[in-house]
Design a protein around this motif. Sequence first.
Motif, PDB file in Angstrom:
ATOM      1  N   GLU A  99     -28.098  65.138  41.024  1.00  0.00           N
ATOM      2  CA  GLU A  99     -29.217  64.901  41.938  1.00  0.00           C
ATOM      3  C   GLU A  99     -30.293  65.983  41.804  1.00  0.00           C
ATOM      4  O   GLU A  99     -31.485  65.694  41.958  1.00  0.00           O
ATOM      5  N   LYS A 102     -32.296  65.048  38.709  1.00  0.00           N
ATOM      6  CA  LYS A 102     -33.107  63.854  38.999  1.00  0.00           C
ATOM      7  C   LYS A 102     -34.350  64.240  39.800  1.00  0.00           C
ATOM      8  O   LYS A 102     -35.453  63.753  39.527  1.00  0.00           O
ATOM      9  N   GLY A 130     -33.380  57.431  38.301  1.00  0.00           N
ATOM     10  CA  GLY A 130     -31.966  57.259  38.616  1.00  0.00           C
ATOM     11  C   GLY A 130     -31.280  56.229  37.745  1.00  0.00           C
ATOM     12  O   GLY A 130     -30.150  56.435  37.287  1.00  0.00           O
ATOM     13  N   HIS A 163     -26.032  54.822  42.170  1.00  0.00           N
ATOM     14  CA  HIS A 163     -27.147  55.639  41.665  1.00  0.00           C
ATOM     15  C   HIS A 163     -28.482  55.051  42.123  1.00  0.00           C
ATOM     16  O   HIS A 163     -29.423  55.796  42.445  1.00  0.00           O
ATOM     17  N   PHE A 166     -28.871  56.129  45.777  1.00  0.00           N
ATOM     18  CA  PHE A 166     -29.222  57.550  45.864  1.00  0.00           C
ATOM     19  C   PHE A 166     -30.706  57.741  45.550  1.00  0.00           C
ATOM     20  O   PHE A 166     -31.401  58.527  46.206  1.00  0.00           O
ATOM     21  N   MET A 170     -33.885  59.371  47.711  1.00  0.00           N
ATOM     22  CA  MET A 170     -34.680  60.471  47.170  1.00  0.00           C
ATOM     23  C   MET A 170     -36.155  60.098  47.147  1.00  0.00           C
ATOM     24  O   MET A 170     -37.019  60.879  47.560  1.00  0.00           O
ATOM     25  N   LEU A 191     -33.493  66.236  48.602  1.00  0.00           N
ATOM     26  CA  LEU A 191     -32.304  66.511  47.797  1.00  0.00           C
ATOM     27  C   LEU A 191     -31.024  66.368  48.597  1.00  0.00           C
ATOM     28  O   LEU A 191     -30.033  65.830  48.097  1.00  0.00           O
ATOM     29  N   PRO A 194     -29.487  62.435  49.181  1.00  0.00           N
ATOM     30  CA  PRO A 194     -28.782  61.856  48.028  1.00  0.00           C
ATOM     31  C   PRO A 194     -27.594  62.696  47.567  1.00  0.00           C
ATOM     32  O   PRO A 194     -26.578  62.142  47.114  1.00  0.00           O
ATOM     33  N   PHE A 195     -27.681  64.021  47.704  1.00  0.00           N
ATOM     34  CA  PHE A 195     -26.558  64.884  47.333  1.00  0.00           C
ATOM     35  C   PHE A 195     -25.327  64.582  48.184  1.00  0.00           C
ATOM     36  O   PHE A 195     -24.217  64.428  47.663  1.00  0.00           O
ATOM     37  N   HIS A 198     -23.994  61.031  47.408  1.00  0.00           N
ATOM     38  CA  HIS A 198     -23.348  61.050  46.095  1.00  0.00           C
ATOM     39  C   HIS A 198     -21.993  61.743  46.176  1.00  0.00           C
ATOM     40  O   HIS A 198     -20.997  61.271  45.610  1.00  0.00           O
TER      41      HIS A 198
END
Length: 249
Positions: A99, A102, A130, A163, A166, A170, A191, A194-195, A198
Amino acid sequence: MSGLSPDTLLLHKAMNVQLIITAALLPAILLWLYIWKKDSQPEPTIWLLKAVLWGIVICIPVALLELAIEALLFGVGGGPETPLGTTAMAFFVAALPEESFKLLVLWLVLRKNPYFDEHYDGIVYAVCVGLGFAAIENVFYVFSEEEWWSVAITRALLAVPAHYAFAIFMGYFYSVYHFVDRSKKTAASILLVPFVLHGVYDSLVLCGTVDLTIGGIGAILLIFFCIRMHRFARKKMLALIERDENLLG
């Protein structure tokens, strides 16, 4: 098949490779088309390709960084042996490097992009990054297994859409920060959200590698988690589309 001519065998192998690549890439392509068709004012193709290519390029440094972090946490050639270990693996070996990279390339794509002028654009470009990453990752996973078709189906239903989700989060927070709210909370969410998603996703996937009972529970929780995550991601996406429509009048 041993009685086939060398040319026929070569053709069969080539067709099989083509089929595997198609199965690996198709989920990402279909999800990208869905996002693209939702854009009332589509972005220039060259900028979308840049975002996809950046997503592909980061696969190499991400893989190297993941190997380094895994060796640091578990030793060279080692791996997690407890649920706590798989959680650490999920968050710090997989989620954080992936992430972070990305977001880095999303920033590189958008920082001087003159076409980043609508709220929904953040999601479009984030999904390009992604899914570029997810598509190549998927190719490697599918090719690495003899029973490639089962891996392709499982990842088409879970990993690639994950993905995609996520990336929606983001892109959503990136656009909100850029156009609406420059607060530290929004900046961190670009960040952090999505972190965390994930990390939770991978934790539920990996827990079965060290304990079958926990893995069974994790599989059930994973299904519910993915359903809720995708519903929430869709709401975020529609919220930005509605905001753009209201601004256009």
